[in-house]
Design a protein around this motif. Structure first.
Motif, short mmCIF file in Angstrom:
data_model
loop_
_atom_site.label_atom_id
_atom_site.label_comp_id
_atom_site.label_asym_id
_atom_site.label_seq_id
_atom_site.Cartn_x
_atom_site.Cartn_y
_atom_site.Cartn_z
N ARG A 289 21.18 -6.00 31.87
CA ARG A 289 20.81 -4.62 31.57
C ARG A 289 21.67 -3.69 32.43
O ARG A 289 21.78 -3.89 33.65
CB ARG A 289 19.33 -4.40 31.89
N LEU A 290 22.31 -2.71 31.82
CA LEU A 290 23.07 -1.69 32.54
C LEU A 290 22.38 -0.34 32.34
O LEU A 290 22.13 0.07 31.20
CB LEU A 290 24.52 -1.61 32.04
N TRP A 291 22.05 0.31 33.44
CA TRP A 291 21.47 1.64 33.43
C TRP A 291 22.58 2.61 33.80
O TRP A 291 23.35 2.34 34.70
CB TRP A 291 20.35 1.74 34.48
N GLY B 189 20.58 -3.69 36.09
CA GLY B 189 19.14 -3.95 36.08
C GLY B 189 18.88 -5.44 35.98
O GLY B 189 19.58 -6.25 36.58
N VAL C 14 26.46 3.93 37.17
CA VAL C 14 26.02 2.77 36.41
C VAL C 14 25.40 1.81 37.41
O VAL C 14 25.95 1.58 38.49
CB VAL C 14 27.18 2.06 35.67
N PRO D 15 20.81 10.16 30.55
CA PRO D 15 20.72 8.76 30.98
C PRO D 15 20.60 7.84 29.77
O PRO D 15 20.26 8.27 28.67
CB PRO D 15 19.42 8.73 31.78
N CYS D 16 20.90 6.58 29.96
CA CYS D 16 20.68 5.58 28.92
C CYS D 16 20.74 4.19 29.54
O CYS D 16 21.13 4.03 30.70
CB CYS D 16 21.70 5.71 27.79
N SER D 17 20.32 3.22 28.78
CA SER D 17 20.43 1.84 29.23
C SER D 17 20.81 0.98 28.04
O SER D 17 20.47 1.28 26.90
CB SER D 17 19.12 1.39 29.88
N ARG E 162 24.05 7.00 33.82
CA ARG E 162 23.90 8.43 33.61
C ARG E 162 25.30 9.03 33.61
O ARG E 162 26.13 8.70 34.44
CB ARG E 162 23.09 9.09 34.71
#
Length: 165
Positions: free
Chosen positions: A24-26, A16, A13, A64-66, A28
């Protein structure tokens, strides 16, 4: 010469863009499924907000996601400007941790910006073992770096290396 290749990224994690009321959290995950995202003001573990997210099993993007905290999780309240927060992302099925960390929200108005702060640039040197644990040799330097970043009120760290040289 030592091989600097890393294995495939499994779980992570990253923070961003951070605004006065959101972050914003990115992320996988090494496997799809339902995730729980928790965030709270630093030092106030009793004030946890939570959101649920599902990475579909049939995704074509390698999991992945955000998300935008808290906007993607109504009715969670907005974040407070110039406040430190902690977060943790786990798999709902077994509680396995995807990642955890912290961030600080931005000021709401230009006049609220701290009078003094710093940005940091550092090399991409990898001070961790394959299991993500700092090496014995790197521990002392990591602690000194942390103290230096705090002392200078560092708000953003750029980890750059070979790409910039």
């Amino acid at each position: 010469m030592k091989d600097f290749q890393n294995g495939p990224l499994r779980n992570m994690v990253a923070v961003g863009a951070v605004g006065p009321h959101s972050a914003r959290l990115w992320m996988r995950s090494e496997r799809p499924g339902a995730l729980i995202i928790r965030w709270w003001p630093d030092g106030e573990a009793h004030a946890v907000s939570q959101g649920d997210l599902t990475i579909p099993a049939a995704n074509e993007r390698d999991n992945p996601c955000s998300v935008l905290v808290p906007e993607d999780f109504p009715p969670a309240p907005p974040l407070t400007p110039l406040r430190r927060y902690r977060f943790r992302v786990t798999h709902r099925a077994d509680g396995a941790c995807i990642g955890e960390g912290r961030f600080e929200t931005a000021p709401a108005r230009a006049e609220d910006t701290p009078a003094r702060f710093a940005l940091a640039l550092m090399s991409c040197h990898q001070p961790f073992t394959n299991n993500g644990v700092p090496t014995v040799e790197s521990g002392q330097m990591l602690r000194a770096t942390h103290r230096c970043l705090q002392m200078h009120n560092t708000k953003l760290v750029f980890t750059v290396g070979d790409q910039m040289y």
